[in-house]
Design an enzyme around this catalytic site. Structure first.
Site, mmCIF file in Angstrom:
data_model
loop_
_atom_site.group_PDB
_atom_site.id
_atom_site.type_symbol
_atom_site.label_atom_id
_atom_site.label_comp_id
_atom_site.label_asym_id
_atom_site.label_seq_id
_atom_site.Cartn_x
_atom_site.Cartn_y
_atom_site.Cartn_z
ATOM 1 N N GLY A 195 0.801 4.879 5.265
ATOM 2 C CA GLY A 195 -0.062 3.621 5.715
ATOM 3 C C GLY A 195 1.178 2.424 6.205
ATOM 4 N N GLY A 196 1.999 1.976 5.274
ATOM 5 C CA GLY A 196 2.858 1.132 5.530
ATOM 6 C C GLY A 196 3.979 1.548 6.685
ATOM 7 C CB CYS A 240 4.116 -1.576 -6.997
ATOM 8 S SG CYS A 240 3.662 -3.166 -7.590
ATOM 9 C CD GLU A 251 5.155 -3.917 -3.585
ATOM 10 O OE1 GLU A 251 4.899 -4.973 -3.642
ATOM 11 O OE2 GLU A 251 4.644 -3.122 -4.569
ATOM 12 N N GLY A 272 0.882 -1.202 0.175
ATOM 13 C CA GLY A 272 -0.082 0.011 -0.159
ATOM 14 C C GLY A 272 0.913 1.296 0.067
ATOM 15 C CB SER A 273 -0.142 4.537 1.026
ATOM 16 O OG SER A 273 -0.372 4.628 2.403
HETATM 17 P P1 NAP Z 1 -3.175 2.405 2.289
HETATM 18 O O1 NAP Z 1 -3.552 3.825 2.426
HETATM 19 O O2 NAP Z 1 -1.820 2.474 2.803
HETATM 20 O O3 NAP Z 1 -4.087 1.440 2.698
HETATM 21 C C1 NAP Z 1 -3.500 0.039 2.658
HETATM 22 C C2 NAP Z 1 -4.211 -0.670 3.819
HETATM 23 O O4 NAP Z 1 -3.562 -0.121 5.171
HETATM 24 C C3 NAP Z 1 -5.662 -0.146 4.152
HETATM 25 O O5 NAP Z 1 -6.241 -1.647 4.596
HETATM 26 C C4 NAP Z 1 -5.601 0.584 5.219
HETATM 27 O O6 NAP Z 1 -6.740 0.638 5.953
HETATM 28 C C5 NAP Z 1 -4.469 0.273 6.025
HETATM 29 N N1 NAP Z 1 -3.836 1.465 6.496
HETATM 30 C C6 NAP Z 1 -3.384 2.645 5.897
HETATM 31 N N2 NAP Z 1 -2.887 3.312 6.845
HETATM 32 C C7 NAP Z 1 -3.260 2.985 7.999
HETATM 33 C C8 NAP Z 1 -2.952 3.285 9.318
HETATM 34 N N3 NAP Z 1 -2.172 4.506 9.831
HETATM 35 N N4 NAP Z 1 -3.083 2.571 10.469
HETATM 36 C C9 NAP Z 1 -3.677 1.373 10.307
HETATM 37 N N5 NAP Z 1 -3.942 1.016 9.044
HETATM 38 C C10 NAP Z 1 -3.651 1.794 7.918
HETATM 39 O O7 NAP Z 1 -2.903 2.318 0.573
HETATM 40 P P2 NAP Z 1 -4.173 2.371 -0.674
HETATM 41 O O8 NAP Z 1 -5.597 2.531 -0.081
HETATM 42 O O9 NAP Z 1 -3.887 0.998 -1.166
HETATM 43 O O10 NAP Z 1 -3.721 3.807 -1.604
HETATM 44 C C11 NAP Z 1 -3.625 4.694 -1.135
HETATM 45 C C12 NAP Z 1 -2.258 5.384 -1.771
HETATM 46 O O11 NAP Z 1 -1.217 4.317 -1.627
HETATM 47 C C13 NAP Z 1 -2.386 5.523 -3.117
HETATM 48 O O12 NAP Z 1 -2.938 6.632 -3.572
HETATM 49 C C14 NAP Z 1 -0.870 5.410 -3.596
HETATM 50 O O13 NAP Z 1 -0.317 6.471 -3.380
HETATM 51 C C15 NAP Z 1 -0.286 4.378 -2.691
HETATM 52 N N6 NAP Z 1 -0.272 3.027 -3.306
HETATM 53 C C16 NAP Z 1 1.031 2.746 -3.611
HETATM 54 C C17 NAP Z 1 0.932 1.280 -4.109
HETATM 55 C C18 NAP Z 1 2.446 0.911 -4.540
HETATM 56 O O14 NAP Z 1 2.445 -0.229 -5.051
HETATM 57 N N7 NAP Z 1 3.292 1.657 -4.557
HETATM 58 C C19 NAP Z 1 0.087 0.485 -4.105
HETATM 59 C C20 NAP Z 1 -1.219 0.899 -3.726
HETATM 60 C C21 NAP Z 1 -1.242 2.152 -3.116
HETATM 61 P P3 NAP Z 1 -8.125 1.580 5.533
HETATM 62 O O15 NAP Z 1 -8.848 0.853 4.807
HETATM 63 O O16 NAP Z 1 -8.761 1.728 7.172
HETATM 64 O O17 NAP Z 1 -7.658 2.769 5.319
#
Ligand code: NAP
Length: 468
Positions: free
Chosen positions: A213-214, A270, A233, A209-210
């Site tokens: 978040g990660g 990614c 990742e 993910g992000s």
């Molecule tokens: P994300 O916001 O990091 O969320 C991924 C997972 O982690 C979700 O289940 C989210 O839960 C959880 N999460 C995120 N922040 C958290 C925190 N502070 N505490 C606890 N759990 C947390 O990623 P995303 O929704 O897939 O995408 C958001 C952004 O990530 C995109 O706009 C992009 O910039 C980036 N992204 C990058 C890649 C890559 O491969 N490089 C892939 C996907 C996304 P919730 O549902 O509760 O938020």
């Protein structure tokens, strides 16, 4: 907050308890039991493919062709890990016979075996509703290693996650296996996701993910009384270096291929190439014009979620403040219009904002004055899943220098083609220095992904029954 005060946390306690109860059974399961489960899951996915793809398309907007391809990839992965299990990978043992005499040459009899870590919390990715979700690569490799999996589904495809989970649970039941082998923890808020990562019975976390978040969840895993491995990742800008020698012939074809890669899946990969590094030369100038011409008219499909589109617009706006747009933005289709920006190597190296991921159909062209400056640009990237090097056919000191730089910062180095498309095989490496991965010595794609969930144990002078 404790589980006594919050029903969401109490629900996670109950799910993790089931997972912990299944851990011993699955750790001791035979290769045939594990392989049968993995193949049964692949069959179930394929048997329900049309219905699942319809749900996935409704929720993600990724299109049927792409989603059918993803189901095929997901089933291939599950069956591939079944074959790994049958080949004995998670059961392998290295034996050293006893040697009489004083140390260091003298030693007891030792056997090094692999044991599964235990329950794994798996955070599904948004951008691969099948291949990095409920039955994706993390789940397949953890189950193959002998670990139960607690899936935290992604909010971008909740109905699909439930449908795939229901199918998988039926397969587990039909094979007479404990229900805790695969569980779904619909953590409805971030506190619940953090609680899952910090649950004492969770022994490892897989995340895609992000960066934000990660990093937050990686910190939570490390803040536990007993920290656990966190295989995350988090983000990647995937530089592509095109030397003038690569642009002498068919640069127009290369520009079209690159434009298609940057906009593939609306740039939500990614491995999307986000930085194009060129040497200052007339051939590079021609290539930039061809790339701009190829990418500007491309119409993208909608992004996975409105939040994703907002994130993309914000990231592109931040780069636009520091870099020059290469063409006037075209009208939007269902998704955002592609963007291409330009800057020079000195600015790219000096300004960290230019190195942030634009997760969407956009790239930044960076012009360097020398090979040494190209290497500096790669070093400034720091950590990335891939680096692509076009034009390194000859063995020269300059090319060796670029190869060293690419290997320093990335998990996969390509000498042809584009980085989107990650083959599932034994030699694959999908990881890289932070932030590409929180554990750069591991891969999240390919059959070596199983190693993340195995822990070596050395058995010294073990009786015969222990070694079997
Ligand atoms: P994300 O916001 O990091 O969320 C991924 C997972 O982690 C979700 O289940 C989210 O839960 C959880 N999460 C995120 N922040 C958290 C925190 N502070 N505490 C606890 N759990 C947390 O990623 P995303 O929704 O897939 O995408 C958001 C952004 O990530 C995109 O706009 C992009 O910039 C980036 N992204 C990058 C890649 C890559 O491969 N490089 C892939 C996907 C996304 P919730 O549902 O509760 O938020």
């Amino acid at each position: 907050m404790t589980s006594h005060q919050d029903p969401n946390l109490a629900a996670i306690d109950a799910i993790v308890a089931k997972s912990a109860a299944a851990a011993h059974v699955w750790a001791d399961a035979s290769a045939s039991q594990r392989a049968t489960l993995l193949r049964g899951l692949a069959d179930a996915l394929e048997q329900h493919q049309p219905d699942l793809v319809a749900i996935a398309d409704r929720e993600s907007g990724l299109g049927e062709a792409r989603l059918n391809g993803e189901v095929a990839r997901t089933a291939f992965q599950l069956r591939g890990f079944a074959t790994e299990v049958e080949a004995g990978v998670p059961y392998r043992r290295v034996d050293d016979a006893a040697v009489a005499g004083a140390p260091p040459a003298g030693r007891p009899r030792l056997s090094r075996i692999q044991r599964p870590l235990g329950p794994v919390a798996m955070f599904s990715a948004s951008n691969f509703p099948f291949a990095f979700s409920v039955l994706g690569g993390d789940t397949a490799s953890a189950l193959a290693a002998g670990c139960p999996v607690v899936v935290k589904p992604h909010a971008g495809h909740p109905e699909l996650s439930r449908a795939v989970f229901t199918l998988a649970a039926a397969v587990v039941r039909a094979q007479g296996l404990p229900e805790g082998l695969l569980t779904l923890a619909e953590a409805p808020n971030r506190a619940a996701g953090t609680y899952l990562v910090q649950h004492p019975s969770i022994t490892a976390v897989a995340f895609t993910g992000s960066y934000q978040g990660g990093k937050a969840l990686w910190q939570a895993a490390n803040a536990r009384a007993r920290p656990v491995p966190f295989f995350g990742e988090l983000g990647s800008i995937n530089p592509l270096v095109a030397l003038p020698s690569a642009l002498q012939h068919d640069s127009e074809g290369l520009a079209k291929t690159l434009a298609a890669s940057i906009t593939l899946g609306c740039g939500q990969f990614c491995t999307s190439p986000g930085v194009i590094v060129l040497l200052d030369s007339p051939l590079s100038q021609r290539f930039i014009a061809q790339l701009a011409e190829a990418i500007a008219p491309i119409r993208t499909h909608r992004m996975l979620t409105p939040g994703m589109q907002q994130g993309f617009e914000a990231a592109a706006a931040s780069v636009a403040e520091l870099a020059r747009p290469l063409f006037a933005q075209q009208p939007e289709g269902a998704g955002p219009a592609p963007r291409l920006f330009a800057t020079d190597a000195a600015a790219f190296i000096a300004n960290a904002h230019l190195r942030e991921e634009m997760f969407g159909p956009a790239a930044l062209v960076v012009t360097a004055q020398s090979i040494s400056q190209v290497a500096d640009v790669l070093d400034a990237v720091g950590g990335t899943l891939t680096t692509t090097l076009w034009g390194l056919d000859a063995d020269s000191e300059d090319n060796r220098r670029l190869l060293r730089a690419a290997q320093r910062v990335s998990g996969r180095v390509l000498f042809a083609g584009v980085p989107t498309g990650v083959a599932v095989c034994h030699a694959q490496q999908h990881g890289g220095p932070w932030p590409a991965s929180t554990a750069p010595q591991t891969t999240s794609v390919g059959f070596a992904a199983i190693e993340r969930f195995l822990r070596p144990v050395a058995l010294q002078d073990a009786p015969a029954w222990v070694l079997g």
